[in-house]
Design a protein around this motif. Structure first.
Motif, mmCIF file in Angstrom:
data_model
loop_
_atom_site.group_PDB
_atom_site.id
_atom_site.type_symbol
_atom_site.label_atom_id
_atom_site.label_comp_id
_atom_site.label_asym_id
_atom_site.label_seq_id
_atom_site.Cartn_x
_atom_site.Cartn_y
_atom_site.Cartn_z
ATOM 1 N N PHE A 138 0.854 -1.177 0.000
ATOM 2 C CA PHE A 138 0.000 0.000 0.000
ATOM 3 C C PHE A 138 0.897 1.235 0.000
ATOM 4 N N ALA A 139 0.617 2.161 -0.887
ATOM 5 C CA ALA A 139 1.363 3.406 -0.921
ATOM 6 C C ALA A 139 1.100 4.211 0.345
ATOM 7 N N THR A 140 1.942 5.209 0.582
ATOM 8 C CA THR A 140 1.762 6.103 1.721
ATOM 9 C C THR A 140 1.500 7.509 1.208
ATOM 10 N N ALA A 141 0.857 8.329 2.052
ATOM 11 C CA ALA A 141 0.517 9.690 1.648
ATOM 12 C C ALA A 141 0.451 10.594 2.876
ATOM 13 N N ALA A 142 0.694 11.880 2.666
ATOM 14 C CA ALA A 142 0.707 12.871 3.747
ATOM 15 C C ALA A 142 -0.667 13.523 3.850
ATOM 16 N N LEU A 143 -1.573 12.884 4.566
ATOM 17 C CA LEU A 143 -2.952 13.359 4.614
ATOM 18 C C LEU A 143 -3.119 14.706 5.301
ATOM 19 N N GLN A 144 -2.155 15.118 6.098
ATOM 20 C CA GLN A 144 -2.277 16.430 6.744
ATOM 21 C C GLN A 144 -2.276 17.565 5.727
#
Length: 361
Positions: A138-144
């Motif tokens: 699963f990719a990661t992302a900066a949801l902030q």
């Protein structure tokens, strides 16, 4: 899930679990000691070889964590020896692990987290490319930074080849259903990626001391509670209605929601003037409606039977929480569920996850 792309770095990947206390140990089935050589267990159902897929397996990229001075988990939680991990997968009958990283970067500054996510996603690509038959991620992302997260997901899918993205149950104290996250959810829907939701505990409760004391309640209760709150907000705040094509897989059997979803239905008629704008469906119907999936980290055959009854067998997928030994016999756990057809066992063991993640059989 095919993964391709040009790498700028070559970080080492390490494997960790859901709990990061310094004194924790991965225990049986998840320890850091050397594994004995074993033959690979192949799962066969009704004479058919089944590709089993574990959607809930942890890792961390130390080089990415160092970019924001995030302390690495205790050595007892690291799993840097690939041979040990593969040996355990072979022993338990897991063919493919879908790797995810618990988000620890939701309070990082924009420039720093942009670089962190780049390093992290490229490391996952490189690692999975070296063992394409055994690992996806699963990719990661900066949801902030929702706009940045949306761009990161698009790059992860269109350039790096990911078919899923991981999120926590909240973002630095903000609920995933907050309108500020709509750009992220919209992009996930547009790209058709599976979102794996893994909680970080109900940290807002911890300062009160309500989860202190014996029982490791910050994990035992806190993790499934966080998932329950997140899913409930996504239902009642209309996020799932706004993005009907979203597909979310919630860890730990979806928290407590599947066990008590009918109370969420009942509150609409019990306190109709206090619920707020109503969702388009009864809350329990979202469990079966094709948007929500849950993993199989339950602990008894009866628990699994009830989970399947509430969520529908097509929405339950195999999960282990590796390297932590919550579910050390994942295949046997599914095979022992009472009253389950062979066709349904195949769905849970890997058939449904393969469709969601684009894994060839």
């Amino acid at each position: 899930m095919s993964i391709s792309g040009t790498m700028h770095t070559s970080p080492r990947l390490a494997f960790v679990g859901c709990e990061s206390s310094a004194g924790a140990s991965a225990g049986a089935g998840g320890g850091a000691g050397p594994a004995q050589a074993r033959g690979r267990r192949e799962v066969v159902v009704r004479g058919k070889r089944v590709k089993t897929i574990d959607v809930h397996a942890h890792c961390i990229v130390p080089e990415a964590a160092q970019l924001i001075n995030h302390p690495l988990e205790a050595p007892s939680l690291l799993w840097s020896n690939l041979g040990d991990r593969l040996a355990q997968m072979d022993h338990t009958g897991v063919d493919v692990e879908a790797l995810s990283i618990n988000p620890y970067w939701y309070r990082a500054e924009r420039d720093a987290v942009a670089e962190l996510i780049r390093v992290q996603n490229e490391a996952l690509v490189e690692f999975c490319a070296a063992q394409p038959e055994r690992f996806v991620a699963f990719a990661t992302a900066a949801l902030q930074y929702p706009d940045l997260a949306a761009a990161q997901v698009e790059h992860a899918v269109k350039t790096l080849g990911f078919r899923g993205v991981g999120v926590a149950g909240s973002v630095a104290g903000e609920d995933l259903a907050h309108p500020k996250f709509h750009p992220f959810w919209g992009k996930c829907e547009e790209l058709g990626v599976l979102v794996f939701l893994h909680p970080l505990g109900t940290r807002a409760l911890e300062p009160s001391g309500r989860l202190a004391g014996n029982g490791l309640l910050t994990n035992t209760i806190g993790n499934p509670l966080e998932t329950t709150i997140a899913l409930s907000h996504l239902i009642f705040e209309g996020t799932l209605d706004r993005f009907p094509g979203l597909k979310i897989c919630a860890a730990h059997g979806g928290g407590f929601l599947p066990s008590y979803a009918n109370r969420s239905d009942a509150v609409i008629t019990t306190f109709p003037n206090r619920v707020g704008p109503l969702p388009k469906k009864k809350p329990a119907e979202y469990l079966r409606g094709g948007q929500l999936y849950v993993d199989s980290i339950m602990f008894t055959g009866e628990g699994m039977r009830h989970l399947i009854a509430e969520a529908g067998v097509a929405h339950v997928v195999l999960g282990t929480d590796y390297p932590f030994p919550w579910n050390t016999a994942p295949v046997d756990h599914i095979m022992a569920i009472p009253g389950l057809s062979d066709e349904d066992r195949i769905k849970i063991l890997g058939g449904t996850a393969a469709k969601l993640l684009g894994i060839e059989g």
